[in-house]
Design an enzyme around this catalytic site. Structure first.
Site, mmCIF file in Angstrom:
data_model
loop_
_atom_site.group_PDB
_atom_site.id
_atom_site.type_symbol
_atom_site.label_atom_id
_atom_site.label_comp_id
_atom_site.label_asym_id
_atom_site.label_seq_id
_atom_site.Cartn_x
_atom_site.Cartn_y
_atom_site.Cartn_z
ATOM 1 N N ALA A 19 0.808 -1.215 0.000
ATOM 2 C CA ALA A 19 0.000 0.000 0.000
ATOM 3 C C ALA A 19 0.849 1.276 0.000
ATOM 4 O O ALA A 19 0.395 2.329 -0.456
ATOM 5 C CB ALA A 19 -0.935 -0.014 1.206
ATOM 6 N N ARG A 44 -1.035 0.439 7.645
ATOM 7 C CA ARG A 44 -0.224 0.409 8.865
ATOM 8 C C ARG A 44 0.742 1.558 9.062
ATOM 9 O O ARG A 44 1.588 1.483 9.950
ATOM 10 C CB ARG A 44 0.525 -0.918 8.947
ATOM 11 N N ILE A 69 -4.999 -3.289 -4.439
ATOM 12 C CA ILE A 69 -6.200 -3.633 -5.202
ATOM 13 C C ILE A 69 -6.587 -2.461 -6.110
ATOM 14 O O ILE A 69 -7.653 -2.457 -6.704
ATOM 15 C CB ILE A 69 -7.355 -3.954 -4.221
ATOM 16 N N HIS A 109 -4.018 -9.726 -3.773
ATOM 17 C CA HIS A 109 -5.208 -9.464 -2.951
ATOM 18 C C HIS A 109 -6.406 -9.038 -3.784
ATOM 19 O O HIS A 109 -7.346 -8.448 -3.268
ATOM 20 C CB HIS A 109 -4.876 -8.439 -1.866
ATOM 21 N N SER A 117 4.617 -3.219 4.726
ATOM 22 C CA SER A 117 5.036 -3.469 6.115
ATOM 23 C C SER A 117 5.510 -4.913 6.284
ATOM 24 O O SER A 117 6.080 -5.264 7.304
ATOM 25 C CB SER A 117 3.867 -3.180 7.061
ATOM 26 N N ASN A 150 11.089 1.419 2.317
ATOM 27 C CA ASN A 150 9.869 1.593 3.112
ATOM 28 C C ASN A 150 10.122 2.663 4.161
ATOM 29 O O ASN A 150 11.221 2.739 4.706
ATOM 30 C CB ASN A 150 9.524 0.258 3.801
HETATM 31 P P1 NAD Z 1 0.663 -1.677 4.984
HETATM 32 O O1 NAD Z 1 -0.326 -0.592 5.141
HETATM 33 O O2 NAD Z 1 0.689 -2.763 5.993
HETATM 34 O O3 NAD Z 1 2.142 -1.037 4.951
HETATM 35 C C1 NAD Z 1 2.451 0.039 4.120
HETATM 36 C C2 NAD Z 1 3.891 0.419 4.397
HETATM 37 O O4 NAD Z 1 4.255 1.417 3.458
HETATM 38 C C3 NAD Z 1 4.112 1.004 5.794
HETATM 39 O O5 NAD Z 1 5.119 0.255 6.453
HETATM 40 C C4 NAD Z 1 4.560 2.443 5.528
HETATM 41 O O6 NAD Z 1 5.650 2.835 6.359
HETATM 42 C C5 NAD Z 1 5.034 2.390 4.096
HETATM 43 N N1 NAD Z 1 4.822 3.645 3.361
HETATM 44 C C6 NAD Z 1 3.703 4.416 3.334
HETATM 45 N N2 NAD Z 1 3.881 5.461 2.501
HETATM 46 C C7 NAD Z 1 5.147 5.355 2.022
HETATM 47 C C8 NAD Z 1 5.932 6.147 1.133
HETATM 48 N N3 NAD Z 1 5.456 7.258 0.559
HETATM 49 N N4 NAD Z 1 7.207 5.752 0.864
HETATM 50 C C9 NAD Z 1 7.726 4.620 1.440
HETATM 51 N N5 NAD Z 1 7.016 3.846 2.285
HETATM 52 C C10 NAD Z 1 5.748 4.198 2.560
HETATM 53 O O7 NAD Z 1 0.493 -2.254 3.526
HETATM 54 P P2 NAD Z 1 0.769 -3.701 2.932
HETATM 55 O O8 NAD Z 1 2.062 -4.237 3.422
HETATM 56 O O9 NAD Z 1 0.510 -3.570 1.481
HETATM 57 O O10 NAD Z 1 -0.360 -4.670 3.534
HETATM 58 C C11 NAD Z 1 -1.617 -4.265 3.901
HETATM 59 C C12 NAD Z 1 -2.829 -4.612 3.065
HETATM 60 O O11 NAD Z 1 -3.339 -3.385 2.684
HETATM 61 C C13 NAD Z 1 -2.671 -5.319 1.783
HETATM 62 O O12 NAD Z 1 -3.354 -6.499 1.957
HETATM 63 C C14 NAD Z 1 -3.445 -4.478 0.743
HETATM 64 O O13 NAD Z 1 -4.389 -5.305 0.088
HETATM 65 C C15 NAD Z 1 -4.186 -3.507 1.546
HETATM 66 N N6 NAD Z 1 -4.317 -2.122 1.082
HETATM 67 C C16 NAD Z 1 -4.212 -1.797 -0.227
HETATM 68 C C17 NAD Z 1 -4.320 -0.472 -0.620
HETATM 69 C C18 NAD Z 1 -4.210 -0.138 -2.083
HETATM 70 O O14 NAD Z 1 -4.660 -0.908 -2.922
HETATM 71 N N7 NAD Z 1 -3.606 1.003 -2.425
HETATM 72 C C19 NAD Z 1 -4.512 0.530 0.332
HETATM 73 C C20 NAD Z 1 -4.635 0.154 1.681
HETATM 74 C C21 NAD Z 1 -4.530 -1.178 2.045
#
Ligand code: NAD
Ligand code: ZN
Length: 264
Positions: A28, A40, A108, A124, A199, A223
Site C-alpha cells: 500500500a 499500517r 487492489i 489481494h 510493512s 519503506n
Molecule cells: P501496509 O499498510 O501494511 O504497509 C504500508 C507500508 O508502506 C508502511 O510500512 C509504511 O511505512 C510504508 N509507506 C507508506 N507510505 C510510504 C511512502 N510514501 N514511501 C515509502 N514507504 C511508505 O500495507 P501492505 O504491506 O501492502 O499490507 C496491507 C494490506 O493493505 C494489503 O493487503 C493491501 O491489500 C491492503 N491495502 C491496499 C491499498 C491499495 O490498494 N492502495 C490501500 C490500503 C490497504
C-alpha cells in the site's frame, strides 16, 4: 560529503544495473503518494480505525453487508481519484526495458496497470471486479457502482438476489491460489526482489521475501518504517518512495512522466 542515504541509493542503482530478472513486490505504500491511505503507517493508516477494519473483514461482510458497503463508500473517492505515481511508472519502465519480469502487488487499486505494467500479479485481488457469492455471476465495478447509485445497498445479484462481493481478499479470506502460485514461481526465479512500500506483516505475501532469499535472490527494501525483513536485505532504505523513484529514474536515464500524465 555525500549523505549516507545517497550512498545506499547509488548501491541500489548498481544492483539494478547488474540484475537481469527483477521482481517487484509492492504494498500500500506505493500508492499513499497517490492519495490512497495505507493500513499500517503510524500516521494516517486505516488501521487506526478498528471499526472500519472489522467492517471490511470477511466476517464483517457476512454479518453486516450494509455496513461493509458503507465503509467501502468512504474509501472509494481517493481510490477513484488516484493517478499512478513515479514509483508505478518506474516499475513499468523497468518492464519495458526487459529488466523486470513481474510486479507482485498486494494492492487492489489497479495503478500498476494504469502506469503501463503488464505482468502484474494481484495477490489481494482488485476493486475493478466483483461476483455474486451464491451463483458466482461476475460483475464489473461499473455495474456494482450503478446499483449503489440507485441506493441498492448492499448490492444484490440480478439473477439470484445473492450478495455481491468485490473481488478483493478481505481479512479472513484465503488468497487466490493461482495468483499465489504464480507469485511463488516468480520470486524463485528472480535475481533481485525489490520490495516497495510494504510493512511485510500480511501473510502469505510476507513470506515471498524468504522464498526469494532461499532461491538465491538479493533483497532490496524501500519503506518509510522498519520491516521484519530488514536484517535479511542487501540494502534497506527508509525514504519516501517518490524520492527513491526520482533518484533511480534520473540515474538510469528515465523520463517517468509519460506524455499527458498529470504533474505530481
Ligand atoms: P501496509 O499498510 O501494511 O504497509 C504500508 C507500508 O508502506 C508502511 O510500512 C509504511 O511505512 C510504508 N509507506 C507508506 N507510505 C510510504 C511512502 N510514501 N514511501 C515509502 N514507504 C511508505 O500495507 P501492505 O504491506 O501492502 O499490507 C496491507 C494490506 O493493505 C494489503 O493487503 C493491501 O491489500 C491492503 N491495502 C491496499 C491499498 C491499495 O490498494 N492502495 C490501500 C490500503 C490497504
Ligand atoms: Zn447470483
Amino acid at each position: 560529503m555525500t549523505p549516507p542515504r545517497n550512498d545506499a541509493l547509488n548501491r541500489v542503482v548498481e544492483h539494478l544495473e547488474r540484475a537481469t530478472r527483477v521482481v517487484a513486490l509492492t504494498g500500500a505504500g506505493v500508492s499513499t503518494e497517490a492519495g490512497i491511505p495505507d493500513f499500517r503507517s503510524s500516521e494516517g493508516g486505516l488501521w487506526n480505525d478498528l471499526n472500519l477494519m472489522v467492517s471490511l473483514s470477511s466476517w464483517g461482510f457476512r454479518r453486516a453487508p450494509g455496513r461493509f458497503y458503507a465503509s467501502i463508500l468512504r474509501l472509494l473517492p481517493p481510490l477513484l481519484n488516484a493517478q499512478p505515481t513515479r514509483t508505478h511508472y518506474l516499475l513499468a519502465e523497468f518492464e519495458r526495458r526487459g529488466k523486470l519480469t513481474t510486479v507482485i502487488t498486494q494492492n487492489i487499486d489497479g495503478l500498476h496497470q494504469r502506469a503501463g505494467s503488464r505482468n502484474v500479479i494481484e495477490l489481494h485481488g482488485t476493486y475493478r471486479r466483483a461476483h455474486c457469492v451464491d451463483c458466482q455471476h461476475a460483475y464489473t465495478f461499473e455495474e456494482v457502482q450503478s446499483k449503489i447509485q440507485q441506493q441498492e445497498l448492499p448490492p444484490r445479484c440480478h439473477r439470484c438476489r445473492g450478495l455481491i462481493k468485490p473481488d478483493v481478499v478481505l481479512f479472513g479470506d484465503l488468497l487466490p491460489s493461482e495468483a499465489l502460485a504464480r507469485a511463488t514461481e516468480a520470486v524463485q526465479q528472480c535475481d533481485l526482489l525489490l520490495i516497495l512500500g510494504s510493512s511485510l506483516v500480511v501473510y502469505p505475501a510476507a513470506d515471498l521475501p524468504r522464498q526469494a532469499r532461499e532461491a538465491g535472490a538479493r533483497l532490496i527494501i524501500v519503506n518509510l518504517e522498519p520491516t521484519p525483513y530488514d536484517h535479511r536485505a542487501e540494502i534497506v532504505i527508509h525514504t519516501p518512495l517518490g524520492e527513491f523513484s526520482q533518484f533511480v529514474g534520473d540515474r538510469m536515464g528515465m523520463n517517468l512522466q509519460p506524455l499527458g500524465a498529470p504533474p505530481q
